[in-house]
Design a protein around this motif. Structure first.
Motif, short mmCIF file in Angstrom:
data_model
loop_
_atom_site.label_atom_id
_atom_site.label_comp_id
_atom_site.label_asym_id
_atom_site.label_seq_id
_atom_site.Cartn_x
_atom_site.Cartn_y
_atom_site.Cartn_z
N GLU A 260 13.09 -1.63 -11.07
CA GLU A 260 12.40 -2.38 -12.12
C GLU A 260 13.22 -2.26 -13.40
N ALA A 271 13.61 1.61 -13.97
CA ALA A 271 12.78 2.58 -13.26
C ALA A 271 12.74 2.18 -11.80
N TYR A 272 12.39 3.13 -10.95
CA TYR A 272 12.22 2.85 -9.54
C TYR A 272 10.79 2.39 -9.28
N PHE A 273 10.64 1.44 -8.36
CA PHE A 273 9.32 1.03 -7.89
C PHE A 273 8.62 2.24 -7.27
N ALA A 274 7.35 2.41 -7.59
CA ALA A 274 6.63 3.62 -7.19
C ALA A 274 6.56 3.82 -5.68
N HIS A 275 6.71 2.73 -4.91
CA HIS A 275 6.52 2.85 -3.47
C HIS A 275 7.84 2.73 -2.70
N ASN A 276 8.96 3.00 -3.37
CA ASN A 276 10.23 3.16 -2.66
C ASN A 276 10.18 4.43 -1.81
N SER A 277 11.11 4.53 -0.87
CA SER A 277 11.19 5.74 -0.04
C SER A 277 12.61 5.92 0.46
N GLU A 318 0.12 0.62 -13.14
CA GLU A 318 0.61 1.24 -11.92
C GLU A 318 0.35 0.30 -10.73
N TRP A 319 1.31 0.27 -9.81
CA TRP A 319 1.17 -0.58 -8.62
C TRP A 319 0.31 0.14 -7.59
N THR A 321 -1.50 1.03 -3.92
CA THR A 321 -0.93 1.29 -2.60
C THR A 321 -0.75 -0.03 -1.85
#
Length: 422
Positions: A260, A271-277, A318-319, A321
């Protein structure tokens, strides 16, 4: 992708037995590291071996390498050669069937899927591809839904795809090397890493010469596709990077993730997307007009196919789940490259729904809170090759991506104009 028909069989190559053992070892090492483009020259030497086992192995893997680098016409020649040998693994027939389907040779593809299903009768993928080959004849004489034209001023001899509207033009992805001294190439294809390019619009079907975007957008390794919010002050970029935990493994070094980037700051912040892995890939973002709803692609565990589309919402900055879009949208195969025309019209590419072959473009309408059964956009927007990443630049005009063989490069951008737009 534009096909390069290389008649290797007509070129005599003389090598000695000791060299052949080294060649097959080197080729298999590269193949195991997914370095298919680099493996091809080694396999081409081994197929001239008099040792049947080496020759058969090299022939099959050579066909695989050409298939995996999207050189389907060449791959078909080598799969046909592989069928001269006994004892092939059943997957050879499955892979050959998919290559033939990509080439539009549906009758021969049917034969290969049938042959595969004799050994693996419960494989749902092969069952459906066989059925698709049988049903495609009913689309043969359909009236064209659009007129298309190669966007030659945007395309190169390499891969050019995934256009999005930005400012007074478009941003798209390309693996062309703008610097001849840049030898930092992607191991899979042998081409450069994906970079983002911008081209100002001149009129509905003319764009100026593309230029690579700054390091603000382009970092090391792959960059793109991208998605901008409506205000165009935030961008979501699909990228890859090397992870330290896999530094000793030449294969597991790259994962796709969503970055992002806030463009409204004097110095852009990311920033990184919260749901990266680090355990699976995420990418290919599509945003609603208000920027509060996102659809993206991921191969995360628990999906319905190889890669599915997921949905989440922005709540309290916040995104939420991500939720799988379900079997109405997702299939046993791959769903990629989502895009919105409006908040209730979702376009995407799939190789699992009924189609011509490869990736086809589909559209689904949101009705009463549910996405409806996807509709194949049909020819000429779709072909037996990969067709994907569609964007509307006007109500009835836009650009999409395809690797159909009549293009200028490997993946090309095409202009389209719908004949009827409701």
């Amino acid at each position: 992708m534009k096909q390069l028909i290389i008649l290797i069989l007509l070129i005599p190559v003389i090598v000695f037995p000791g060299m052949l053992n080294a060649q097959i070892k080197s080729a298999n090492k590269l193949y195991g590291e997914l370095k298919y483009a680099k493996a091809i020259p080694f396999y081409l030497k081994v197929v001239n071996s008099k040792k049947a086992q080496n020759k058969q192995e090299a022939t099959v893997k050579l066909a695989d390498c050409y298939r995996l680098t999207n050189k389907h016409q060449v791959a078909a020649k080598w799969y046909e050669k592989a069928l001269e040998y006994d004892g092939n693994d059943a997957v050879v027939y499955y892979n050959y069937g998919n290559v033939l389907r990509t080439l539009g040779n549906y009758q021969s593809a049917r034969q290969q899927f049938q042959r595969y299903l004799k050994s693996v009768p419960h494989d749902v993928r092969a069952q459906k591809y066989l059925r698709y080959c049988e049903e495609i004849s009913r689309w043969k004489n359909l009236k064209p839904v659009a007129s298309i034209k190669n966007a030659s001023s945007l395309n190169s001899a390499y891969s050019d795809f995934s256009p999005v509207v930005y400012k007074s033009g478009i941003v798209f992805v390309s693996d062309r090397n703008v610097d001849e001294l840049d030898n930092n190439n992607f191991y899979w294809t042998g081409n450069g890493y994906l970079k983002l390019f911008y081209s100002p619009r001149l009129d509905s079907m003319r764009y100026a010469t593309p230029a690579m975007l700054s390091k603000q957008f382009n970092q090391a390794y792959h960059n793109g596709p991208v998605c901008f919010n409506s205000a165009q002050n935030k961008v979501y970029i699909t990228r890859t990077e090397k992870h330290k935990r896999y530094k000793k493994d030449s294969v597991q070094t790259h994962f796709s993730f969503i970055a992002e980037l806030d463009l409204s700051e004097s110095k852009s912040t990311g920033a990184y997307f919260a749901h990266n892995s680090n355990l699976y890939s995420t990418g290919h973002v599509a945003l609603s007009a208000d920027g509060k709803k996102m659809v993206f692609a991921s191969n995360k565990p628990g999906g319905l196919g190889e890669s599915d589309l997921y949905y989440c919402e922005l709540q309290n900055n916040e995104w939420t789940t991500p939720l799988n879009l379900g079997e109405q949208i997702n299939s046993f195969g791959n769903e990629f490259f989502p895009s919105f025309k409006n908040d209730s019209t979702l376009f995407f590419a799939s190789d699992g729904h009924m189609g011509y072959g490869g990736l086809d473009l589909f559209v689904s309408i949101l009705k009463d809170g549910q996405w409806q059964e996807p509709e194949n956009l049909k020819a000429p927007l779709n072909s037996s090759y990969d067709d994907f990443s569609i964007v509307f630049t006007e109500k009835s005009h836009g650009i999409f991506s395809s690797n159909r063989p009549e293009g200028k490069g490997q993946d090309d951008l095409y202009f389209f104009q719908l004949d009827n737009d409701e």
